[in-house]
Design a protein around this motif. Structure first.
Motif, PDB file in Angstrom:
ATOM      1  N   ASN A  73     -21.654  40.360 -30.372  1.00 14.85           N
ATOM      2  CA  ASN A  73     -22.170  41.208 -31.446  1.00 14.85           C
ATOM      3  C   ASN A  73     -22.112  40.442 -32.760  1.00 14.85           C
ATOM      4  OD1 ASN A  73     -22.559  43.799 -30.022  1.00 14.85           O
ATOM      5  ND2 ASN A  73     -20.386  43.563 -29.627  1.00 14.85           N
ATOM      6  N   HIS A  74     -23.255  40.300 -33.399  1.00 13.90           N
ATOM      7  CA  HIS A  74     -23.328  39.640 -34.690  1.00 13.90           C
ATOM      8  C   HIS A  74     -23.084  40.686 -35.758  1.00 13.90           C
ATOM      9  CE1 HIS A  74     -25.448  36.206 -37.056  1.00 13.90           C
ATOM     10  NE2 HIS A  74     -24.393  36.661 -37.670  1.00 13.90           N
ATOM     11  N   GLY A  75     -22.027  40.448 -36.544  1.00 12.59           N
ATOM     12  CA  GLY A  75     -21.661  41.441 -37.555  1.00 12.59           C
ATOM     13  C   GLY A  75     -22.209  41.076 -38.858  1.00 12.59           C
ATOM     14  N   PHE A 133     -13.167  29.206 -23.545  1.00 10.96           N
ATOM     15  CA  PHE A 133     -14.412  29.207 -24.300  1.00 10.96           C
ATOM     16  C   PHE A 133     -14.324  28.256 -25.490  1.00 10.96           C
ATOM     17  CE2 PHE A 133     -16.876  30.559 -27.940  1.00 10.96           C
ATOM     18  CZ  PHE A 133     -18.126  30.217 -27.463  1.00 10.96           C
ATOM     19  N   VAL A 134     -13.195  28.249 -26.204  1.00  2.66           N
ATOM     20  CA  VAL A 134     -13.042  27.351 -27.357  1.00  2.66           C
ATOM     21  C   VAL A 134     -13.163  25.896 -26.897  1.00  2.66           C
ATOM     22  CG1 VAL A 134     -11.546  26.606 -29.249  1.00  2.66           C
ATOM     23  CG2 VAL A 134     -11.664  29.024 -28.645  1.00  2.66           C
ATOM     24  N   GLN A 135     -12.607  25.580 -25.744  1.00  4.72           N
ATOM     25  CA  GLN A 135     -12.726  24.223 -25.200  1.00  4.72           C
ATOM     26  C   GLN A 135     -14.192  23.868 -24.972  1.00  4.72           C
ATOM     27  OE1 GLN A 135     -10.279  24.848 -21.747  1.00  4.72           O
ATOM     28  NE2 GLN A 135      -8.406  24.177 -22.790  1.00  4.72           N
ATOM     29  N   SER A 136     -14.945  24.779 -24.381  1.00  6.27           N
ATOM     30  CA  SER A 136     -16.369  24.545 -24.134  1.00  6.27           C
ATOM     31  C   SER A 136     -17.143  24.432 -25.443  1.00  6.27           C
ATOM     32  CB  SER A 136     -16.934  25.684 -23.282  1.00  6.27           C
ATOM     33  OG  SER A 136     -18.313  25.512 -23.075  1.00  6.27           O
ATOM     34  N   PHE A 137     -16.800  25.269 -26.413  1.00  8.97           N
ATOM     35  CA  PHE A 137     -17.468  25.246 -27.717  1.00  8.97           C
ATOM     36  C   PHE A 137     -17.243  23.900 -28.403  1.00  8.97           C
ATOM     37  CE2 PHE A 137     -18.092  26.389 -32.194  1.00  8.97           C
ATOM     38  CZ  PHE A 137     -19.262  27.125 -32.114  1.00  8.97           C
ATOM     39  N   ALA A 138     -16.020  23.392 -28.346  1.00  8.27           N
ATOM     40  CA  ALA A 138     -15.716  22.083 -28.946  1.00  8.27           C
ATOM     41  C   ALA A 138     -16.562  20.991 -28.301  1.00  8.27           C
ATOM     42  CB  ALA A 138     -14.228  21.769 -28.808  1.00  8.27           C
ATOM     43  N   THR A 139     -16.668  21.028 -26.999  1.00 12.71           N
ATOM     44  CA  THR A 139     -17.492  20.039 -26.286  1.00 12.71           C
ATOM     45  C   THR A 139     -18.953  20.177 -26.700  1.00 12.71           C
ATOM     46  OG1 THR A 139     -15.970  20.027 -24.422  1.00 12.71           O
ATOM     47  CG2 THR A 139     -18.193  19.215 -24.004  1.00 12.71           C
ATOM     48  N   TYR A 140     -19.429  21.408 -26.823  1.00 13.99           N
ATOM     49  CA  TYR A 140     -20.808  21.649 -27.257  1.00 13.99           C
ATOM     50  C   TYR A 140     -21.063  21.043 -28.634  1.00 13.99           C
ATOM     51  CZ  TYR A 140     -25.156  24.042 -28.362  1.00 13.99           C
ATOM     52  OH  TYR A 140     -26.453  24.316 -28.712  1.00 13.99           O
ATOM     53  N   ASN A 142     -12.965  44.025 -39.709  1.00 12.80           N
ATOM     54  CA  ASN A 142     -13.404  44.777 -40.888  1.00 12.80           C
ATOM     55  C   ASN A 142     -13.179  43.983 -42.171  1.00 12.80           C
ATOM     56  OD1 ASN A 142     -14.257  46.974 -39.366  1.00 12.80           O
ATOM     57  ND2 ASN A 142     -12.264  47.969 -39.473  1.00 12.80           N
ATOM     58  N   PHE A 143     -12.046  43.284 -42.256  1.00  9.17           N
ATOM     59  CA  PHE A 143     -11.738  42.506 -43.448  1.00  9.17           C
ATOM     60  C   PHE A 143     -12.751  41.380 -43.657  1.00  9.17           C
ATOM     61  CE2 PHE A 143      -9.874  38.850 -45.522  1.00  9.17           C
ATOM     62  CZ  PHE A 143      -9.457  39.405 -46.712  1.00  9.17           C
ATOM     63  N   VAL A 144     -13.018  40.588 -42.606  1.00  6.81           N
ATOM     64  CA  VAL A 144     -13.919  39.442 -42.789  1.00  6.81           C
ATOM     65  C   VAL A 144     -15.348  39.897 -43.063  1.00  6.81           C
ATOM     66  CG1 VAL A 144     -12.471  37.805 -41.524  1.00  6.81           C
ATOM     67  CG2 VAL A 144     -14.257  39.040 -40.298  1.00  6.81           C
ATOM     68  N   LYS A 145     -15.737  41.021 -42.490  1.00  7.23           N
ATOM     69  CA  LYS A 145     -17.074  41.549 -42.770  1.00  7.23           C
ATOM     70  C   LYS A 145     -17.174  42.007 -44.221  1.00  7.23           C
ATOM     71  CE  LYS A 145     -18.395  42.885 -38.104  1.00  7.23           C
ATOM     72  NZ  LYS A 145     -18.738  44.016 -37.225  1.00  7.23           N
ATOM     73  N   LYS A 146     -16.154  42.750 -44.696  1.00  9.42           N
ATOM     74  CA  LYS A 146     -16.157  43.206 -46.085  1.00  9.42           C
ATOM     75  C   LYS A 146     -16.100  42.039 -47.057  1.00  9.42           C
ATOM     76  CE  LYS A 146     -14.132  47.747 -45.361  1.00  9.42           C
ATOM     77  NZ  LYS A 146     -12.940  48.577 -45.536  1.00  9.42           N
ATOM     78  N   ALA A 147     -15.430  40.962 -46.659  1.00 11.91           N
ATOM     79  CA  ALA A 147     -15.320  39.781 -47.518  1.00 11.91           C
ATOM     80  C   ALA A 147     -16.614  38.963 -47.517  1.00 11.91           C
ATOM     81  CB  ALA A 147     -14.140  38.913 -47.079  1.00 11.91           C
ATOM     82  N   GLY A 148     -17.563  39.337 -46.660  1.00 15.78           N
ATOM     83  CA  GLY A 148     -18.863  38.672 -46.661  1.00 15.78           C
ATOM     84  C   GLY A 148     -18.973  37.466 -45.741  1.00 15.78           C
ATOM     85  N   PHE A 149     -18.006  37.271 -44.861  1.00 17.77           N
ATOM     86  CA  PHE A 149     -18.082  36.151 -43.918  1.00 17.77           C
ATOM     87  C   PHE A 149     -19.115  36.460 -42.840  1.00 17.77           C
ATOM     88  CE2 PHE A 149     -13.663  35.603 -45.425  1.00 17.77           C
ATOM     89  CZ  PHE A 149     -13.713  34.263 -45.802  1.00 17.77           C
ATOM     90  N   ASP A 150     -19.879  35.456 -42.473  1.00 21.43           N
ATOM     91  CA  ASP A 150     -20.796  35.583 -41.352  1.00 21.43           C
ATOM     92  C   ASP A 150     -19.936  35.607 -40.090  1.00 21.43           C
ATOM     93  OD1 ASP A 150     -23.233  35.887 -40.177  1.00 21.43           O
ATOM     94  OD2 ASP A 150     -23.932  33.855 -40.561  1.00 21.43           O
ATOM     95  N   THR A 151     -20.045  36.674 -39.315  1.00 19.86           N
ATOM     96  CA  THR A 151     -19.105  36.911 -38.225  1.00 19.86           C
ATOM     97  C   THR A 151     -19.814  37.297 -36.936  1.00 19.86           C
ATOM     98  OG1 THR A 151     -17.511  37.719 -39.852  1.00 19.86           O
ATOM     99  CG2 THR A 151     -17.057  38.244 -37.554  1.00 19.86           C
ATOM    100  N   ILE A 152     -19.290  36.778 -35.826  1.00 19.67           N
ATOM    101  CA  ILE A 152     -19.716  37.184 -34.491  1.00 19.67           C
ATOM    102  C   ILE A 152     -18.461  37.591 -33.731  1.00 19.67           C
ATOM    103  CG2 ILE A 152     -20.583  36.350 -32.256  1.00 19.67           C
ATOM    104  CD1 ILE A 152     -22.603  34.657 -33.765  1.00 19.67           C
ATOM    105  N   VAL A 153     -18.547  38.710 -33.004  1.00 19.54           N
ATOM    106  CA  VAL A 153     -17.441  39.166 -32.166  1.00 19.54           C
ATOM    107  C   VAL A 153     -17.853  38.976 -30.718  1.00 19.54           C
ATOM    108  CG1 VAL A 153     -15.985  41.121 -31.514  1.00 19.54           C
ATOM    109  CG2 VAL A 153     -16.721  40.852 -33.898  1.00 19.54           C
ATOM    110  N   ARG A 196     -24.354  27.680 -27.498  1.00 22.64           N
ATOM    111  CA  ARG A 196     -25.656  27.526 -28.146  1.00 22.64           C
ATOM    112  C   ARG A 196     -26.052  28.812 -28.860  1.00 22.64           C
ATOM    113  NH1 ARG A 196     -28.933  27.148 -24.009  1.00 22.64           N
ATOM    114  NH2 ARG A 196     -29.778  29.220 -24.298  1.00 22.64           N
ATOM    115  N   LYS A 197     -25.847  29.951 -28.210  1.00 15.02           N
ATOM    116  CA  LYS A 197     -26.194  31.241 -28.809  1.00 15.02           C
ATOM    117  C   LYS A 197     -25.401  31.474 -30.091  1.00 15.02           C
ATOM    118  CE  LYS A 197     -26.578  36.125 -27.757  1.00 15.02           C
ATOM    119  NZ  LYS A 197     -26.838  37.093 -26.737  1.00 15.02           N
ATOM    120  N   ILE A 198     -24.135  31.113 -30.085  1.00 10.59           N
ATOM    121  CA  ILE A 198     -23.305  31.311 -31.275  1.00 10.59           C
ATOM    122  C   ILE A 198     -23.728  30.361 -32.394  1.00 10.59           C
ATOM    123  CG2 ILE A 198     -20.954  30.997 -32.172  1.00 10.59           C
ATOM    124  CD1 ILE A 198     -20.017  32.365 -29.557  1.00 10.59           C
ATOM    125  N   VAL A 199     -23.985  29.115 -32.075  1.00 13.21           N
ATOM    126  CA  VAL A 199     -24.429  28.159 -33.100  1.00 13.21           C
ATOM    127  C   VAL A 199     -25.777  28.593 -33.674  1.00 13.21           C
ATOM    128  CG1 VAL A 199     -25.180  25.774 -33.484  1.00 13.21           C
ATOM    129  CG2 VAL A 199     -23.052  26.229 -32.240  1.00 13.21           C
TER     130      VAL A 199
END
Length: 135
Positions: free
Chosen positions: A133-135, A38-45, A106-117, A13-16
């Motif tokens: 961390n929301h980048g 976590f990916v399994q739980s995210f898919a179910t969510y 660093n690449f995805v942030k520079k490319a402008g993608f909305d990213t969470i680590v 929920r926090k990530i969405v």
């Protein structure tokens, strides 16, 4: 944040909420830390009922129209990009990437993608600690 397996939907929920229209979620952690779980739980969510498995040997799995799951452990950033994954990351949806390193972040942030680590560590027998961390 410390969570049990049953509490993982809270992290989903926090990530969405942080990426309401989708984006890239980099999952970091040691072997068996719970990245695929976590990916399994995210898919179910997200309401997906497909069996989620690690894409270690296939590089990418796709679930429904909005969830993409990658494992770059065996490939590394350079090979990941050489295989055309940049175009995949541009697709609308949630892109969960296991074993993403600082070069990819660093690449995805520079490319402008909305990213969470999300850094995952074990912090008890049935508990995992999640640093988001929301980048």
């Amino acid at each position: 944040m410390q969570l049990t397996l049953d509490e993982l939907p809270q992290l989903s929920r926090k990530i969405v909420e942080g990426l309401p229209t989708g984006g890239i979620v980099i999952l970091q952690g040691d072997l068996s830390s719970g990245k695929t779980t976590f990916v399994q739980s995210f898919a179910t969510y997200l309401g997906l009922h497909e069996t989620v498995t690690s894409p270690t040997f296939s590089l990418q799995q796709r679930y429904g129209e909005k969830l993409f799951h990658y494992d770059v452990y065996s490939y590394g950033f350079e090979k990941f990009m050489a295989l055309g994954m940049m175009e995949e990351l541009e697709r609308p949806g949630y892109h969960l990437v296991e074993w993403g390193d600082e070069e990819l972040i660093n690449f995805v942030k520079k490319a402008g993608f909305d990213t969470i680590v999300v850094k995952i560590t074990q912090c008890g027998n049935d508990m995992r600690c999640y640093e988001v961390n929301h980048g």
